[in-house]
Write a protein that holds these residues in place. Sequence first.
Motif, PDB file in Angstrom:
ATOM      1  N   LYS A   2      27.870  -1.389  13.702  1.00  0.00           N
ATOM      2  CA  LYS A   2      27.025  -2.572  13.802  1.00  0.00           C
ATOM      3  C   LYS A   2      26.375  -2.853  12.454  1.00  0.00           C
ATOM      4  CE  LYS A   2      25.710  -1.902  18.633  1.00  0.00           C
ATOM      5  NZ  LYS A   2      24.574  -1.719  19.536  1.00  0.00           N
ATOM      6  N   THR A   3      26.038  -4.110  12.217  1.00  0.00           N
ATOM      7  CA  THR A   3      25.330  -4.503  11.007  1.00  0.00           C
ATOM      8  C   THR A   3      23.937  -4.972  11.392  1.00  0.00           C
ATOM      9  OG1 THR A   3      27.397  -5.172   9.970  1.00  0.00           O
ATOM     10  CG2 THR A   3      25.379  -6.042   9.003  1.00  0.00           C
ATOM     11  N   ILE A   4      22.928  -4.442  10.694  1.00  0.00           N
ATOM     12  CA  ILE A   4      21.543  -4.836  10.939  1.00  0.00           C
ATOM     13  C   ILE A   4      20.865  -5.119   9.610  1.00  0.00           C
ATOM     14  CG2 ILE A   4      21.259  -3.587  13.116  1.00  0.00           C
ATOM     15  CD1 ILE A   4      19.859  -1.362  11.487  1.00  0.00           C
ATOM     16  N   SER A  15      14.302   2.222  18.505  1.00  0.00           N
ATOM     17  CA  SER A  15      15.487   1.948  19.329  1.00  0.00           C
ATOM     18  C   SER A  15      16.775   2.138  18.530  1.00  0.00           C
ATOM     19  CB  SER A  15      15.423   0.545  19.930  1.00  0.00           C
ATOM     20  OG  SER A  15      15.419  -0.431  18.914  1.00  0.00           O
ATOM     21  N   ILE A  16      16.752   1.798  17.244  1.00  0.00           N
ATOM     22  CA  ILE A  16      17.938   1.983  16.404  1.00  0.00           C
ATOM     23  C   ILE A  16      18.222   3.466  16.210  1.00  0.00           C
ATOM     24  CG2 ILE A  16      18.846   1.668  14.074  1.00  0.00           C
ATOM     25  CD1 ILE A  16      17.406  -1.099  14.125  1.00  0.00           C
ATOM     26  N   ILE A  17      17.185   4.256  15.954  1.00  0.00           N
ATOM     27  CA  ILE A  17      17.380   5.702  15.803  1.00  0.00           C
ATOM     28  C   ILE A  17      17.891   6.303  17.107  1.00  0.00           C
ATOM     29  CG2 ILE A  17      16.197   7.909  15.376  1.00  0.00           C
ATOM     30  CD1 ILE A  17      16.743   6.257  12.851  1.00  0.00           C
ATOM     31  N   ASP A  18      17.413   5.802  18.237  1.00  0.00           N
ATOM     32  CA  ASP A  18      17.933   6.267  19.531  1.00  0.00           C
ATOM     33  C   ASP A  18      19.428   6.006  19.633  1.00  0.00           C
ATOM     34  OD1 ASP A  18      15.455   7.167  20.327  1.00  0.00           O
ATOM     35  OD2 ASP A  18      14.995   5.388  21.552  1.00  0.00           O
ATOM     36  N   GLY A  23      25.291   8.256  18.753  1.00  0.00           N
ATOM     37  CA  GLY A  23      26.579   8.182  18.082  1.00  0.00           C
ATOM     38  C   GLY A  23      26.896   6.868  17.393  1.00  0.00           C
ATOM     39  N   GLU A  24      26.037   5.879  17.485  1.00  0.00           N
ATOM     40  CA  GLU A  24      26.275   4.572  16.865  1.00  0.00           C
ATOM     41  C   GLU A  24      26.066   4.652  15.355  1.00  0.00           C
ATOM     42  OE1 GLU A  24      27.732   1.152  16.688  1.00  0.00           O
ATOM     43  OE2 GLU A  24      27.205   1.703  18.741  1.00  0.00           O
ATOM     44  N   THR A  39      24.183   6.739   9.825  1.00  0.00           N
ATOM     45  CA  THR A  39      25.146   7.421  10.692  1.00  0.00           C
ATOM     46  C   THR A  39      24.509   8.636  11.343  1.00  0.00           C
ATOM     47  OG1 THR A  39      25.933   8.791   8.879  1.00  0.00           O
ATOM     48  CG2 THR A  39      27.096   6.724   9.235  1.00  0.00           C
ATOM     49  N   PRO A  40      25.068   9.094  12.460  1.00  0.00           N
ATOM     50  CA  PRO A  40      24.528  10.300  13.098  1.00  0.00           C
ATOM     51  C   PRO A  40      24.688  11.518  12.196  1.00  0.00           C
ATOM     52  CG  PRO A  40      26.024   9.139  14.565  1.00  0.00           C
ATOM     53  CD  PRO A  40      26.148   8.500  13.229  1.00  0.00           C
TER      54      PRO A  40
END
Length: 82
Positions: A2-4, A15-18, A23-24, A39-40
């Motif tokens: 995803k791009t943010i 929420s992004i860290i979650d 694995g996102e 990345t994770p």
Amino acid sequence: MKTISQRELRNENASIIDEVELGETFTVTRRGAPVASLTPYTGDAGLRCVKPARNRLDPSKLRRSDVAIPTAEVLDDLRGDR
């Protein structure tokens, strides 16, 4: 992947860290240009400790010093009250 935007990362950090934890992977952009990849953590050797933490000094093991001049006098002298 995803791009943010940087702003979205700042505003929705938890929420992004979650999602990363699940694995996102994200590409972080600033003004539309990619600047970072989120990345994770995989435990690879790419991360290294430059300066390892050292044990902190235990204050209870310090020697107590005896001062002949009362603290109030020292403070008065520092403040110029004499």
